[in-house]
Design a protein around this motif. Sequence first.
Motif, PDB file in Angstrom:
ATOM      1  N   UNK A   1       0.831  -1.214   0.000  1.00 26.38           N
ATOM      2  CA  UNK A   1       0.000   0.000   0.000  1.00 26.38           C
ATOM      3  C   UNK A   1       0.864   1.263   0.000  1.00 26.38           C
ATOM      4  N   UNK A   2       2.045   1.189   0.610  1.00 27.93           N
ATOM      5  CA  UNK A   2       2.969   2.320   0.601  1.00 27.93           C
ATOM      6  C   UNK A   2       3.505   2.540  -0.825  1.00 27.93           C
ATOM      7  N   UNK A   3       3.891   1.463  -1.486  1.00 32.14           N
ATOM      8  CA  UNK A   3       4.360   1.566  -2.871  1.00 32.14           C
ATOM      9  C   UNK A   3       3.273   2.133  -3.765  1.00 32.14           C
ATOM     10  N   UNK A   4       2.057   1.638  -3.607  1.00 32.73           N
ATOM     11  CA  UNK A   4       0.917   2.082  -4.412  1.00 32.73           C
ATOM     12  C   UNK A   4       0.683   3.583  -4.228  1.00 32.73           C
ATOM     13  N   UNK A   5       0.718   4.033  -2.990  1.00 32.96           N
ATOM     14  CA  UNK A   5       0.498   5.448  -2.696  1.00 32.96           C
ATOM     15  C   UNK A   5       1.575   6.312  -3.354  1.00 32.96           C
ATOM     16  N   UNK A   6       2.812   5.911  -3.213  1.00 32.23           N
ATOM     17  CA  UNK A   6       3.920   6.681  -3.795  1.00 32.23           C
ATOM     18  C   UNK A   6       3.831   6.695  -5.325  1.00 32.23           C
ATOM     19  N   UNK A   7       3.565   5.536  -5.913  1.00 32.70           N
ATOM     20  CA  UNK A   7       3.409   5.446  -7.366  1.00 32.70           C
ATOM     21  C   UNK A   7       2.312   6.398  -7.842  1.00 32.70           C
ATOM     22  N   UNK A   8       1.156   6.363  -7.175  1.00 30.24           N
ATOM     23  CA  UNK A   8       0.036   7.227  -7.563  1.00 30.24           C
ATOM     24  C   UNK A   8       0.379   8.705  -7.415  1.00 30.24           C
ATOM     25  N   UNK A   9       1.131   9.072  -6.370  1.00 33.36           N
ATOM     26  CA  UNK A   9       1.540  10.470  -6.198  1.00 33.36           C
ATOM     27  C   UNK A   9       2.415  10.926  -7.368  1.00 33.36           C
ATOM     28  N   UNK A  10       3.347  10.078  -7.771  1.00 33.96           N
ATOM     29  CA  UNK A  10       4.223  10.441  -8.892  1.00 33.96           C
ATOM     30  C   UNK A  10       3.443  10.514 -10.201  1.00 33.96           C
ATOM     31  N   UNK A  11       2.539   9.572 -10.413  1.00 30.90           N
ATOM     32  CA  UNK A  11       1.715   9.602 -11.622  1.00 30.90           C
ATOM     33  C   UNK A  11       0.865  10.872 -11.641  1.00 30.90           C
ATOM     34  N   UNK A  12       0.297  11.237 -10.489  1.00 28.27           N
ATOM     35  CA  UNK A  12      -0.516  12.454 -10.421  1.00 28.27           C
ATOM     36  C   UNK A  12       0.300  13.692 -10.787  1.00 28.27           C
ATOM     37  N   UNK A  13       1.547  13.762 -10.320  1.00 27.22           N
ATOM     38  CA  UNK A  13       2.421  14.892 -10.675  1.00 27.22           C
ATOM     39  C   UNK A  13       2.655  14.934 -12.184  1.00 27.22           C
ATOM     40  N   UNK A  14       2.888  13.758 -12.760  1.00 28.30           N
ATOM     41  CA  UNK A  14       3.185  13.684 -14.192  1.00 28.30           C
ATOM     42  C   UNK A  14       1.959  13.993 -15.047  1.00 28.30           C
ATOM     43  N   UNK A  15       0.799  13.578 -14.605  1.00 31.00           N
ATOM     44  CA  UNK A  15      -0.398  13.826 -15.407  1.00 31.00           C
ATOM     45  C   UNK A  15      -0.913  15.257 -15.240  1.00 31.00           C
ATOM     46  N   UNK A  16      -0.608  15.880 -14.108  1.00 35.56           N
ATOM     47  CA  UNK A  16      -1.034  17.273 -13.908  1.00 35.56           C
ATOM     48  C   UNK A  16      -0.258  18.214 -14.837  1.00 35.56           C
ATOM     49  N   UNK A  17       1.020  18.007 -14.943  1.00 38.98           N
ATOM     50  CA  UNK A  17       1.884  18.824 -15.802  1.00 38.98           C
ATOM     51  C   UNK A  17       3.114  17.969 -16.083  1.00 38.98           C
ATOM     52  N   UNK A  18       3.135  17.322 -17.251  1.00 40.56           N
ATOM     53  CA  UNK A  18       4.171  16.335 -17.533  1.00 40.56           C
ATOM     54  C   UNK A  18       5.579  16.918 -17.429  1.00 40.56           C
ATOM     55  N   UNK A  19       5.815  18.069 -18.032  1.00 38.58           N
ATOM     56  CA  UNK A  19       7.167  18.639 -18.032  1.00 38.58           C
ATOM     57  C   UNK A  19       7.630  18.975 -16.617  1.00 38.58           C
ATOM     58  N   UNK A  20       6.773  19.643 -15.856  1.00 35.85           N
ATOM     59  CA  UNK A  20       7.117  20.009 -14.487  1.00 35.85           C
ATOM     60  C   UNK A  20       7.208  18.757 -13.607  1.00 35.85           C
ATOM     61  N   UNK A  21       6.254  17.862 -13.772  1.00 37.06           N
ATOM     62  CA  UNK A  21       6.246  16.619 -12.998  1.00 37.06           C
ATOM     63  C   UNK A  21       7.473  15.770 -13.274  1.00 37.06           C
ATOM     64  N   UNK A  22       7.911  15.759 -14.533  1.00 41.35           N
ATOM     65  CA  UNK A  22       9.081  14.959 -14.897  1.00 41.35           C
ATOM     66  C   UNK A  22      10.326  15.461 -14.182  1.00 41.35           C
ATOM     67  N   UNK A  23      10.464  16.761 -14.052  1.00 41.34           N
ATOM     68  CA  UNK A  23      11.614  17.332 -13.324  1.00 41.34           C
ATOM     69  C   UNK A  23      11.594  16.836 -11.874  1.00 41.34           C
ATOM     70  N   UNK A  24      10.442  16.913 -11.226  1.00 40.09           N
ATOM     71  CA  UNK A  24      10.316  16.476  -9.828  1.00 40.09           C
ATOM     72  C   UNK A  24      10.581  14.980  -9.684  1.00 40.09           C
ATOM     73  N   UNK A  25      10.061  14.190 -10.613  1.00 37.75           N
ATOM     74  CA  UNK A  25      10.226  12.740 -10.561  1.00 37.75           C
ATOM     75  C   UNK A  25      11.691  12.359 -10.807  1.00 37.75           C
ATOM     76  N   UNK A  26      12.351  13.025 -11.748  1.00 38.91           N
ATOM     77  CA  UNK A  26      13.772  12.746 -12.002  1.00 38.91           C
ATOM     78  C   UNK A  26      14.636  13.141 -10.794  1.00 38.91           C
TER      79      UNK A  26
END
Length: 151
Positions: free
Chosen positions: A72-97
């Motif tokens: 459930x911890x992995x799932x939550x973290x994965x979903x948070x990163x996906x949400x960042x990427x889908x909200x604004x891919x370019x900005x989210x990608x910087x944060x994820x990298x």
Amino acid sequence: MALWDRIKESASTMQQQLEAKKNDLKSGAFRDASMAVCALVAAADGSVDPSERQRVASLITGNDVLRNFPAEDLQRRFNEYVDKLTADFAFGKVAVLQEIAKAKKKPAEARAVIQIGIVIGGADGDFDASEQAVVREACFALGLPPHEFDL
């Protein structure tokens, strides 16, 4: 050998290498970077539909190496990163990298993060150009040469 077979073989080899190192892959930086690379691969084409999100989530929870962490911890973290990427891919990608780069301190973990990205990308038998490109970017974030992973 057909491209499909090479992709499946490469993903299988990467998974075997990961399983051999499982006991060394328990840090928070590895956990977070792994979920970040999974989200990056899932969103590589710029969007993540619900079925793709669910497919990647089930791959994560079914991955033996990632069982070092609560599902459930992995799932939550994965979903948070996906949400960042889908909200604004370019900005989210910087944060994820940036999150992925935190695994840079331990070379074995850094390589394992890339291997997980390849396993997730190749799980559907089609490790496409956009998925390869984001995994290549993750290599750069971790200071690893992409050619080491045939990228």
